[in-house]
Design a protein around this motif. Structure first.
Motif, PDB file in Angstrom:
ATOM      1  N   VAL A 169      38.523  38.728  49.892  1.00  0.00           N
ATOM      2  CA  VAL A 169      37.844  39.377  49.118  1.00  0.00           C
ATOM      3  C   VAL A 169      37.318  40.730  49.406  1.00  0.00           C
ATOM      4  N   VAL A 170      37.793  41.698  48.820  1.00  0.00           N
ATOM      5  CA  VAL A 170      37.559  43.444  49.049  1.00  0.00           C
ATOM      6  C   VAL A 170      36.202  43.981  48.602  1.00  0.00           C
ATOM      7  N   GLN A 171      36.373  43.210  47.397  1.00  0.00           N
ATOM      8  CA  GLN A 171      35.156  43.845  46.450  1.00  0.00           C
ATOM      9  C   GLN A 171      34.431  42.899  45.809  1.00  0.00           C
ATOM     10  N   VAL A 172      33.852  42.606  44.999  1.00  0.00           N
ATOM     11  CA  VAL A 172      33.014  41.710  43.853  1.00  0.00           C
ATOM     12  C   VAL A 172      32.545  42.756  43.124  1.00  0.00           C
ATOM     13  N   LEU A 173      33.658  42.724  42.256  1.00  0.00           N
ATOM     14  CA  LEU A 173      33.467  43.197  40.619  1.00  0.00           C
ATOM     15  C   LEU A 173      31.864  42.619  39.947  1.00  0.00           C
ATOM     16  N   GLN A 174      31.922  41.505  39.461  1.00  0.00           N
ATOM     17  CA  GLN A 174      31.150  40.782  38.758  1.00  0.00           C
ATOM     18  C   GLN A 174      30.833  39.777  39.841  1.00  0.00           C
TER      19      GLN A 174
END
Length: 193
Positions: A169-174
């Motif tokens: 996981v690079v970024q959590v958007l929600q």
């Protein structure tokens, strides 16, 4: 002597006379025996019928007991699931409000009243986070973890790098949320490929 012969003859006749009633009694007992046999057969048939009814009642009783035990087990399972997953609906209702409050915290403010409002929102977010955690509801928002399709929903991919290996996981958007072992909402993430 004549009297003696008469007495002997009378004595001989009496046993012969007693035999006749004995034969008559045997004849009278024959119908009684048939009646007794008939009554015995009727009673045996009734006993067999009653035994069959008893067996049926015992079978019904055992089935009823088994059904009661099954109902008790189902109810016990439902109660334990209610205790374990009861807060799920509350979490589904609170999470969108928590998302909105978190987005409000991302807004830059310059004046003192805006800063006070932001501080108030931070306190509300902390209280909501604590309420969720106290009810065994945990956020799924870690970056750098292995992608898990059960708790993550990949909405975008980026090329893998030294900092972010493939399938991480690079970024959590929600932010996602899970209750015990159930996912309430998967986390929307960007995954390295």
């Amino acid at each position: 002597m004549a009297k003696e012969k008469e007495t002997k003859a009378t004595k001989k006749e009496q046993p012969a006379g007693q035999q006749k009633p004995a034969t008559k009694q045997a004849a009278d007992e024959q119908p009684k025996t048939d009646v007794a046999t008939e009554q015995t057969e009727k009673l045996q048939a009734e006993v067999a019928k009653l035994q069959e009814q008893l067996d049926g009642a015992q079978n019904d009783y055992l089935r009823s007991q088994a059904e009661i035990q099954n109902m008790q087990k189902r109810n016990q399972k439902e109660v334990s699931e209610m205790a374990k997953y009861g807060p799920q609906q509350l979490a589904k209702d609170i999470v969108p409000a928590l998302d909105d409050l978190t987005r409000a915290l991302d807004v830059q403010v310059d004046d003192e009243s805006g800063q006070q409002l932001k501080t108030g929102i931070e306190m509300v977010v902390k209280h909501l986070d604590k309420a969720l955690t106290d009810n065994d509801i945990h956020a799924v928002d870690e970056v750098g973890v292995q992608f898990d399709p059960e708790i993550h929903q990949a909405v975008q991919t980026v090329p893998a790098s030294d900092e972010h290996p493939a399938d991480t996981v690079v970024q959590v958007l929600q932010t996602g949320y899970r209750l015990a072992d159930r996912v309430i909402r998967p986390a929307m993430v960007i995954v390295a490929q």
